[in-house]
Each structure stands twice: as C-alpha cells, then as structure tokens.
Design a protein around this motif. Structure first.
Motif, PDB file in Angstrom:
ATOM      1  N   LYS A  86       0.840  -1.202   0.000  1.00  0.00           N
ATOM      2  CA  LYS A  86       0.000   0.000   0.000  1.00  0.00           C
ATOM      3  C   LYS A  86       0.876   1.254   0.000  1.00  0.00           C
ATOM      4  N   GLU A  87       1.924   1.230   0.815  1.00  0.00           N
ATOM      5  CA  GLU A  87       2.858   2.358   0.893  1.00  0.00           C
ATOM      6  C   GLU A  87       3.531   2.624  -0.457  1.00  0.00           C
ATOM      7  N   ARG A  88       3.771   1.564  -1.217  1.00  0.00           N
ATOM      8  CA  ARG A  88       4.416   1.681  -2.528  1.00  0.00           C
ATOM      9  C   ARG A  88       3.423   2.069  -3.626  1.00  0.00           C
ATOM     10  N   GLY A  89       2.159   2.215  -3.263  1.00  0.00           N
ATOM     11  CA  GLY A  89       1.181   2.715  -4.216  1.00  0.00           C
ATOM     12  C   GLY A  89       0.237   1.689  -4.798  1.00  0.00           C
ATOM     13  N   ALA A  90       0.361   0.428  -4.415  1.00  0.00           N
ATOM     14  CA  ALA A  90      -0.535  -0.594  -4.969  1.00  0.00           C
ATOM     15  C   ALA A  90      -1.984  -0.217  -4.674  1.00  0.00           C
ATOM     16  N   LYS A  91      -2.806  -0.288  -5.692  1.00  0.00           N
ATOM     17  CA  LYS A  91      -4.214   0.045  -5.551  1.00  0.00           C
ATOM     18  C   LYS A  91      -5.078  -1.207  -5.413  1.00  0.00           C
ATOM     19  N   LYS A  92      -4.578  -2.308  -5.969  1.00  0.00           N
ATOM     20  CA  LYS A  92      -5.281  -3.596  -5.874  1.00  0.00           C
ATOM     21  C   LYS A  92      -4.256  -4.703  -5.716  1.00  0.00           C
ATOM     22  N   VAL A  93      -4.667  -5.741  -4.992  1.00  0.00           N
ATOM     23  CA  VAL A  93      -3.796  -6.887  -4.747  1.00  0.00           C
ATOM     24  C   VAL A  93      -4.533  -8.159  -5.147  1.00  0.00           C
ATOM     25  N   TRP A  94      -3.815  -9.055  -5.796  1.00  0.00           N
ATOM     26  CA  TRP A  94      -4.323 -10.385  -6.151  1.00  0.00           C
ATOM     27  C   TRP A  94      -3.577 -11.364  -5.260  1.00  0.00           C
ATOM     28  N   ILE A  95      -4.291 -12.150  -4.497  1.00  0.00           N
ATOM     29  CA  ILE A  95      -3.671 -13.147  -3.625  1.00  0.00           C
ATOM     30  C   ILE A  95      -3.974 -14.519  -4.213  1.00  0.00           C
ATOM     31  N   HIS A  96      -2.916 -15.196  -4.629  1.00  0.00           N
ATOM     32  CA  HIS A  96      -3.009 -16.468  -5.344  1.00  0.00           C
ATOM     33  C   HIS A  96      -3.802 -17.508  -4.563  1.00  0.00           C
ATOM     34  N   TRP A  97      -4.464 -18.345  -5.305  1.00  0.00           N
ATOM     35  CA  TRP A  97      -5.217 -19.488  -4.787  1.00  0.00           C
ATOM     36  C   TRP A  97      -4.360 -20.295  -3.809  1.00  0.00           C
ATOM     37  N   LYS A  98      -4.942 -20.618  -2.693  1.00  0.00           N
ATOM     38  CA  LYS A  98      -4.304 -21.390  -1.614  1.00  0.00           C
ATOM     39  C   LYS A  98      -3.127 -20.674  -0.968  1.00  0.00           C
ATOM     40  N   THR A  99      -3.082 -19.345  -1.105  1.00  0.00           N
ATOM     41  CA  THR A  99      -2.108 -18.551  -0.344  1.00  0.00           C
ATOM     42  C   THR A  99      -2.824 -17.442   0.421  1.00  0.00           C
ATOM     43  N   GLU A 100      -4.141 -17.361   0.231  1.00  0.00           N
ATOM     44  CA  GLU A 100      -4.907 -16.313   0.905  1.00  0.00           C
ATOM     45  C   GLU A 100      -5.122 -16.715   2.357  1.00  0.00           C
ATOM     46  N   THR A 101      -4.609 -15.916   3.261  1.00  0.00           N
ATOM     47  CA  THR A 101      -4.744 -16.177   4.690  1.00  0.00           C
ATOM     48  C   THR A 101      -5.691 -15.148   5.293  1.00  0.00           C
ATOM     49  N   GLU A 102      -6.218 -15.456   6.445  1.00  0.00           N
ATOM     50  CA  GLU A 102      -7.080 -14.490   7.137  1.00  0.00           C
ATOM     51  C   GLU A 102      -6.317 -13.203   7.430  1.00  0.00           C
ATOM     52  N   LYS A 103      -5.037 -13.336   7.801  1.00  0.00           N
ATOM     53  CA  LYS A 103      -4.244 -12.152   8.088  1.00  0.00           C
ATOM     54  C   LYS A 103      -4.088 -11.291   6.834  1.00  0.00           C
ATOM     55  N   ALA A 104      -3.864 -11.910   5.679  1.00  0.00           N
ATOM     56  CA  ALA A 104      -3.712 -11.161   4.425  1.00  0.00           C
ATOM     57  C   ALA A 104      -5.005 -10.447   4.058  1.00  0.00           C
ATOM     58  N   LEU A 105      -6.125 -11.147   4.162  1.00  0.00           N
ATOM     59  CA  LEU A 105      -7.412 -10.535   3.834  1.00  0.00           C
ATOM     60  C   LEU A 105      -7.743  -9.414   4.815  1.00  0.00           C
ATOM     61  N   GLY A 106      -7.453  -9.658   6.082  1.00  0.00           N
ATOM     62  CA  GLY A 106      -7.691  -8.631   7.101  1.00  0.00           C
ATOM     63  C   GLY A 106      -6.803  -7.412   6.906  1.00  0.00           C
ATOM     64  N   ALA A 107      -5.546  -7.638   6.526  1.00  0.00           N
ATOM     65  CA  ALA A 107      -4.632  -6.521   6.281  1.00  0.00           C
ATOM     66  C   ALA A 107      -5.112  -5.678   5.104  1.00  0.00           C
ATOM     67  N   CYS A 108      -5.628  -6.326   4.069  1.00  0.00           N
ATOM     68  CA  CYS A 108      -6.180  -5.582   2.929  1.00  0.00           C
ATOM     69  C   CYS A 108      -7.364  -4.723   3.386  1.00  0.00           C
ATOM     70  N   ARG A 109      -8.232  -5.288   4.188  1.00  0.00           N
ATOM     71  CA  ARG A 109      -9.377  -4.515   4.694  1.00  0.00           C
ATOM     72  C   ARG A 109      -8.900  -3.367   5.573  1.00  0.00           C
ATOM     73  N   ASP A 110      -7.946  -3.645   6.476  1.00  0.00           N
ATOM     74  CA  ASP A 110      -7.422  -2.609   7.374  1.00  0.00           C
ATOM     75  C   ASP A 110      -6.778  -1.460   6.600  1.00  0.00           C
ATOM     76  N   GLU A 111      -6.090  -1.791   5.521  1.00  0.00           N
ATOM     77  CA  GLU A 111      -5.400  -0.785   4.709  1.00  0.00           C
ATOM     78  C   GLU A 111      -6.326  -0.174   3.654  1.00  0.00           C
ATOM     79  N   GLU A 112      -7.577  -0.636   3.638  1.00  0.00           N
ATOM     80  CA  GLU A 112      -8.552  -0.199   2.632  1.00  0.00           C
ATOM     81  C   GLU A 112      -7.996  -0.381   1.221  1.00  0.00           C
ATOM     82  N   LEU A 113      -7.431  -1.564   1.005  1.00  0.00           N
ATOM     83  CA  LEU A 113      -6.823  -1.934  -0.264  1.00  0.00           C
ATOM     84  C   LEU A 113      -7.700  -2.978  -0.935  1.00  0.00           C
ATOM     85  N   GLU A 114      -8.123  -2.711  -2.153  1.00  0.00           N
ATOM     86  CA  GLU A 114      -8.949  -3.673  -2.878  1.00  0.00           C
ATOM     87  C   GLU A 114      -8.149  -4.947  -3.109  1.00  0.00           C
TER      88      GLU A 114
END
Length: 145
Positions: A86-114
């Motif tokens: 997010k700090e580097r400017g990413a506006k959207k993130v794709w998290i590969h199949w079977k690598t999506e963790t609750e922490k990753a999804l929660g961090a995206c929500r916390d950072e308001e990152l699509e």
C-alpha cells in the motif's frame, strides 16, 4: 463485497505490477513472464532462499508508483506484505489461490486496499491450448471464472 466477473478480468488492465513469489507457486513466474510479454512493467520480488539475479529480494525494495501486486507465497505470511505494498502505491492486490490467509485478507481490509483472492492468475493470463486453457474452460463451465 464479492468480486464481479469483470473485476478478475479488469485487474490486468494496469501498467505496473509487482509479482511476489517464494518459488512455491510456479504460476507466479509464468504470471511475470506473461505480463512482460503484454508490455507491462513488472517488478519480480523473489523471497525464496535462492532469488533470481534479476529480482528484488524484498518488497521494501519496490519503487513507489505500483498499480497492482500479485502475491503467491507459502513460506511466509502474505499479510505482512500488505502495508508495504500500500505504501508503494498498490491500488489492488491479487492473492493467489491457496495462499490467501485471514491475516492477508484482514490486512487488505485494514489498509482499505482492494483485493481479489482465491484464483490463479494464469486462469486469466494463460492462452491457447495449455494447462491454463483447460483450467479456464473448466472454470467457465462451473461458473468460477
């Protein structure tokens, strides 16, 4: 909110991508290669024990001005990368199949990152008669494309 079919396709319309791998998901290197073939600017971040010579060794080495990031790592927590992306400017993130963790999804929500999670990038980037083409055909028949 559940992503629409067009969200998965439109993700690839950006110009600058970070592809983050630890070499546990072969599709990540194929993703970087396919994006380069399409004329996109790609920064490959290799978090493996033996990073390639043309890759960055850490997400903190990424320049600012990213459009998108694709994460496919299993040896470390993908959620730890989200604030830096997010700090580097990413506006959207794709998290590969079977690598999506609750922490990753929660961090995206916390950072308001699509984010999009739970699918292989090559489902959308692969072409022709290949394992990716077969995968895409099955996904379309089952309503998962």
């Amino acid at each position: 909110m559940e992503p629409k079919a067009s969200d998965w396709i439109d993700f690839w319309d950006a110009n600058t991508f970070a592809v983050i791998t630890d070499n546990t998901k072969p599709a990540m290197k194929w993703t970087a290669s396919e994006l380069k073939k399409r004329g996109k600017k790609v920064y490959l971040v290799d978090l493996s024990d033996k990073p390639g010579p043309d890759s960055l060794k850490s997400v903190s080495e990424l320049p600012t001005g990213l459009d998108r990031a694709i994460i496919g790592i299993t040896k470390s927590e993908p959620g730890d990368l989200i604030p830096v992306l997010k700090e580097r400017g990413a506006k959207k993130v794709w998290i590969h199949w079977k690598t999506e963790t609750e922490k990753a999804l929660g961090a995206c929500r916390d950072e308001e990152l699509e984010y999009l999670a739970g699918r292989c990038p090559m489902l959308y980037l692969g072409s022709g008669l290949s394992i990716h083409g077969v995968h895409r055909a099955i996904a379309k028949m089952t309503g998962n494309y």
